[in-house]
Design a protein around this motif. Structure first.
Motif, PDB file in Angstrom:
ATOM      1  N   PHE A   1       0.834  -1.202   0.000  1.00 29.51           N
ATOM      2  CA  PHE A   1       0.000   0.000   0.000  1.00 29.51           C
ATOM      3  C   PHE A   1       0.867   1.249   0.000  1.00 29.51           C
ATOM      4  CE2 PHE A   1      -2.317  -3.527   1.931  1.00 29.51           C
ATOM      5  CZ  PHE A   1      -3.421  -3.575   1.089  1.00 29.51           C
ATOM      6  N   LEU A   2       0.501   2.193  -0.860  1.00 27.31           N
ATOM      7  CA  LEU A   2       1.285   3.418  -1.021  1.00 27.31           C
ATOM      8  C   LEU A   2       0.894   4.396   0.080  1.00 27.31           C
ATOM      9  CD1 LEU A   2       3.205   5.145  -2.716  1.00 27.31           C
ATOM     10  CD2 LEU A   2       1.246   5.765  -4.149  1.00 27.31           C
TER      11      LEU A   2
ATOM     12  N   GLU B   1      -9.238   3.054 -11.981  1.00 25.40           N
ATOM     13  CA  GLU B   1      -8.161   2.657 -11.068  1.00 25.40           C
ATOM     14  C   GLU B   1      -8.234   1.142 -10.885  1.00 25.40           C
ATOM     15  OE1 GLU B   1      -8.309   3.965  -6.970  1.00 25.40           O
ATOM     16  OE2 GLU B   1      -6.225   3.381  -6.631  1.00 25.40           O
TER      17      GLU B   1
ATOM     18  N   LEU C   1     -11.017  -6.066   1.054  1.00 30.30           N
ATOM     19  CA  LEU C   1     -10.774  -4.650   0.750  1.00 30.30           C
ATOM     20  C   LEU C   1     -11.992  -4.025   0.099  1.00 30.30           C
ATOM     21  CD1 LEU C   1      -7.078  -4.790  -0.549  1.00 30.30           C
ATOM     22  CD2 LEU C   1      -7.915  -4.043   1.673  1.00 30.30           C
TER      23      LEU C   1
ATOM     24  N   VAL D   1      -9.848  -7.892 -12.452  1.00 26.86           N
ATOM     25  CA  VAL D   1      -9.949  -6.997 -13.608  1.00 26.86           C
ATOM     26  C   VAL D   1      -9.603  -7.725 -14.917  1.00 26.86           C
ATOM     27  CG1 VAL D   1      -7.579  -6.086 -13.571  1.00 26.86           C
ATOM     28  CG2 VAL D   1      -9.462  -4.638 -14.357  1.00 26.86           C
TER      29      VAL D   1
HETATM   30  C1  LIG Z   1       0.118  -2.515  -5.035  1.00 25.41           C
HETATM   31  S1  LIG Z   1      -1.505  -2.663  -4.325  1.00 25.41           S
HETATM   32  C2  LIG Z   1      -2.077  -0.995  -4.505  1.00 25.41           C
HETATM   33  C3  LIG Z   1      -3.113  -0.598  -3.493  1.00 25.41           C
HETATM   34  C4  LIG Z   1      -3.510   0.896  -3.471  1.00 25.41           C
HETATM   35  N1  LIG Z   1      -3.930   1.357  -4.765  1.00 25.41           N
HETATM   36  C5  LIG Z   1      -2.384   1.750  -2.968  1.00 25.41           C
HETATM   37  O1  LIG Z   1      -1.833   2.500  -3.774  1.00 25.41           O
HETATM   38  O2  LIG Z   1      -2.045   1.664  -1.801  1.00 25.41           O
HETATM   39  C6  LIG Z   1      -2.333  -3.548  -5.620  1.00 25.41           C
HETATM   40  C7  LIG Z   1      -3.829  -3.695  -5.464  1.00 25.41           C
HETATM   41  O3  LIG Z   1      -4.333  -4.432  -6.588  1.00 25.41           O
HETATM   42  C8  LIG Z   1      -5.291  -5.392  -6.152  1.00 25.41           C
HETATM   43  N2  LIG Z   1      -5.309  -6.480  -7.167  1.00 25.41           N
HETATM   44  C9  LIG Z   1      -4.433  -7.504  -7.320  1.00 25.41           C
HETATM   45  N3  LIG Z   1      -4.778  -8.284  -8.356  1.00 25.41           N
HETATM   46  C10 LIG Z   1      -5.905  -7.740  -8.887  1.00 25.41           C
HETATM   47  C11 LIG Z   1      -6.767  -8.113  -9.971  1.00 25.41           C
HETATM   48  N4  LIG Z   1      -6.507  -9.196 -10.723  1.00 25.41           N
HETATM   49  N5  LIG Z   1      -7.859  -7.345 -10.222  1.00 25.41           N
HETATM   50  C12 LIG Z   1      -8.133  -6.235  -9.459  1.00 25.41           C
HETATM   51  N6  LIG Z   1      -7.352  -5.854  -8.416  1.00 25.41           N
HETATM   52  C13 LIG Z   1      -6.258  -6.581  -8.137  1.00 25.41           C
HETATM   53  C14 LIG Z   1      -4.748  -5.827  -4.789  1.00 25.41           C
HETATM   54  O4  LIG Z   1      -5.719  -6.465  -4.005  1.00 25.41           O
HETATM   55  C15 LIG Z   1      -4.291  -4.480  -4.245  1.00 25.41           C
HETATM   56  O5  LIG Z   1      -5.363  -3.798  -3.630  1.00 25.41           O
END
Ligand SMILES: C[S@@+](CC[C@H](N)C(=O)[O-])C[C@H]1O[C@@H](n2cnc3c(N)ncnc32)[C@H](O)[C@@H]1O
Length: 286
Positions: free
Chosen positions: A20-21, A43, A70, A94
């Motif tokens: 998480f950023l 997003e 989440l 996604v």
């Molecule tokens: C690097 S984290 C970023 C979280 C947030 N946007 C931040 O900046 O703190 C990646 C995010 O992508 C989600 N994620 C992973 N695989 C995914 C998928 N196939 N489809 C949608 N979301 C996904 C994870 O659950 C996580 O919330």
């Protein structure tokens, strides 16, 4: 009342690439780097919503989150934004969603801190998605460098050619592991790709895979595994391509010429569909 925010390091699920950023100045710089227009934002992976919170202040957002925990948290925490239409939250993978066509039914900009295990795949899908106009994404630094490399750079790759075929890629920001919770093991970068075309021809992507199969071997050797030398040798001569050139030493325009000649149908070689009028042939002539 807002939901209690979970501790990022406690809930992070490695399977979903969750880092998480938490550095607000990086979030702010991402927002500042967005193109100055009013297109809606997609997003991918809103996570705990730190970037989402800033995005919904400036644009309507559609967010896709795979992790149900989440998603439930976001649904409660952003109930007001969801109710007034500033945020649409879709729970699920996604990549599955992309199988049904564009992610949303109108032009959009992708802005996201991507899950690194599928970041390249997501960016390629966005380059093919006709509604996606640009991507501004946090990815592993090496991945950003591959997309943004220029002809002749050591890491000029198939990804650089694909990015150069749709528009322009550049690195906007380098981000250290300390900006995230939990910190990833790698350096990160915010990569921007502004699109003027869409990728439409899977054949061109397969051709590039062959061309860059062994990046340190010569282009001739790599292509010989997929095409007869009797076709390649006169073609290299006609295009004044030395037989000892490595794949990273050949530019995007020449890759299109090679592909068109090898597929023998000039129109079939058209790799991308113009977004704003200019055909790719016109582009290549510039
Ligand atoms: C690097 S984290 C970023 C979280 C947030 N946007 C931040 O900046 O703190 C990646 C995010 O992508 C989600 N994620 C992973 N695989 C995914 C998928 N196939 N489809 C949608 N979301 C996904 C994870 O659950 C996580 O919330």
């Amino acid at each position: 009342m807002k939901n209690y925010r979970p501790d990022a390091s406690q809930i992070a699920d490695k399977r979903f690439g969750q880092n998480f950023l938490e550095d607000r100045s990086v979030v702010e710089q991402i927002i500042q780097s967005m193109p100055d227009d009013d297109l809606p934002v997609v997003e991918i992976g809103p996570g705990l919503g730190d970037l989402t919170k800033e995005l919904v202040r400036v644009r309507p957002v559609t967010a896709f989150e795979v992790d149900k925990r989440l998603c439930d948290y976001l649904g409660k925490n952003f109930s007001r934004e969801i109710a007034d239409g500033r945020l649409r939250l879709e729970c699920g993978d996604v990549l599955e969603r992309w199988k049904n066509g564009s992610l949303i039914d109108r032009p959009y900009r992708l802005v996201a801190n991507l899950p690194y295990y599928i970041a390249t795949n997501i960016i390629l899908k966005a380059l093919r998605d006709p509604h996606c106009r640009s991507t501004l994404t946090m990815v592993q630094k090496e991945v950003a460098e591959k997309f943004a490399a220029r002809e002749g750079d050591r890491n000029f790759s198939a990804l650089s050619v694909l990015a150069g075929s749709v528009g322009e890629a550049r690195i906007r920001l380098l981000v250290p592991p300390s900006a995230f919770n939990p910190p990833p093991k790698v350096e990160s970068a915010v990569l921007e790709i502004r699109k003027e075309h869409n990728l439409t021809d899977g054949g061109f992507e397969a051709f590039l895979k062959a061309a860059f199969r062994q990046p340190r071997k010569t282009l001739m050797k790599n292509l010989s595994a997929a095409y007869p030398k009797s076709l390649l040798e006169p073609l290299f001569e006609a295009l004044k391509l030395g037989k000892t050139l490595r794949p990273h030493q050949v530019g995007t325009t020449l890759y299109h010429r090679l592909y068109q000649a090898l597929t023998k149908e000039p129109d079939h070689g058209k790799e991308s569909k113009p977004i704003n009028g200019k055909s790719e042939q016109e582009q290549l002539r510039q």
